[in-house]
Write an enzyme that holds these catalytic residues in place. Structure first.
Site, PDB file in Angstrom:
ATOM      1  N   GLU A  31       0.807  -1.219   0.000  1.00 37.36           N
ATOM      2  CA  GLU A  31       0.000   0.000   0.000  1.00 37.36           C
ATOM      3  C   GLU A  31       0.842   1.271   0.000  1.00 37.36           C
ATOM      4  O   GLU A  31       0.595   2.188  -0.792  1.00 37.36           O
ATOM      5  CB  GLU A  31      -0.925   0.008   1.225  1.00 37.36           C
ATOM      6  CG  GLU A  31      -2.078  -0.973   1.154  1.00 37.36           C
ATOM      7  CD  GLU A  31      -3.161  -0.535   0.196  1.00 37.36           C
ATOM      8  OE1 GLU A  31      -3.164   0.651  -0.203  1.00 37.36           O
ATOM      9  OE2 GLU A  31      -4.011  -1.364  -0.160  1.00 37.36           O
ATOM     10  N   SER A  32       1.803   1.364   0.902  1.00 37.63           N
ATOM     11  CA  SER A  32       2.500   2.642   1.096  1.00 37.63           C
ATOM     12  C   SER A  32       4.010   2.535   1.143  1.00 37.63           C
ATOM     13  O   SER A  32       4.675   3.578   1.207  1.00 37.63           O
ATOM     14  CB  SER A  32       2.027   3.278   2.411  1.00 37.63           C
ATOM     15  OG  SER A  32       2.530   2.534   3.521  1.00 37.63           O
TER      16      SER A  32
END
Length: 244
Positions: free
Chosen positions: A131-132
């Site tokens: 995700e990040s």
């Protein structure tokens, strides 16, 4: 000129572990890969998993002999193997490199959230990595925020007051994944699909949505899940050896 012959190999994933087979495995999510017999170099179908060791098994399925690297009921081992997969191998064009496990990033927070909400620590980290990249200040074009890239309405539903707080983001992400696992009866693939595309999309298509982004996302999470499981096992083993 003789026509080029091709073989079909199925890359199958179950509970975060990868296997290769000559037929779709019951109970696994399998994707067919077609390989030309005259290919100069065989593609790496495992993903960036480091050194993979195992056995090739033979069994009968639907009246014919099939082979798989997963030990399914009725299987007989026929060959041992060891394969070294390239580290950091590109997973999918739209998602960049898989990358190596980063077990030191918010380690205490991931352990605590995984234990508190009953999710697999390695899987939780694989989601965050995808995700990040563990960037606490990450903000997607769609508005997802923080380490776990939660949408504002989802974050609020879990009581998050600071979306960029790693502690709050990781805890809420673990709670959200736990809820998805309950919805999909422990199916990691469907839970990851819903985390990326939403439960509405999974319901609408009756499974993993046919979105390239979501399918690439799932494959990257699965590869990272396997990598984090190995990395965390090595960390635990090293701590055990260091203990008096």
């Amino acid at each position: 000129m003789a026509s080029v012959q091709a073989r079909t190999v199925y890359r199958c994933v179950r509970d975060g572990s990868v296997s290769l087979a000559t037929a779709p495995e019951p109970g696994s999510h399998c994707v067919a890969k077609h390989i030309d017999d005259d290919a100069v170099k065989l593609p790496n179908l495992w993903g960036a998993l480091g050194v993979v060791s195992g056995s090739l098994y033979e069994r009968q399925q639907d009246g014919r002999t099939v082979y798989s690297t997963r030990n399914l009921p009725g299987s007989t081992p026929v060959l041992a193997f060891t394969v070294a997969t390239p580290p950091g191998e590109p997973a999918h064009a739209g998602l960049g490199n898989v990358g190596r496990p980063q077990v030191d990033r918010y380690a205490a927070q991931f352990r605590a959230a995984a234990r508190r909400h009953g999710v697999d620590d390695a899987w939780l980290r694989a989601i965050a990595h995808t995700e990040s990249g563990f960037d606490a200040k990450a903000l997607s074009p769609k508005g997802a925020q923080g380490v776990m890239q939660l949408m504002p309405e989802t974050a609020r539903s879990y009581g998050v007051t600071d979306a960029y707080s790693p502690v709050q983001s990781i805890d809420a992400g673990a709670r959200h994944l736990h809820a998805l696992l309950r919805r999909y009866r422990g199916d990691l693939t469907l839970a990851a699909a819903a985390y990326n595309a939403g439960v509405g999309a999974v319901a609408r298509f009756g499974g993993v949505p046919p979105y390239r982004e979501t399918q690439d996302y799932i494959a990257k999470v699965q590869a990272l899940h396997a990598s984090y499981r190995l990395a965390l096992a090595r960390v635990a083993s090293a701590k055990g050896r260091a203990a008096p």
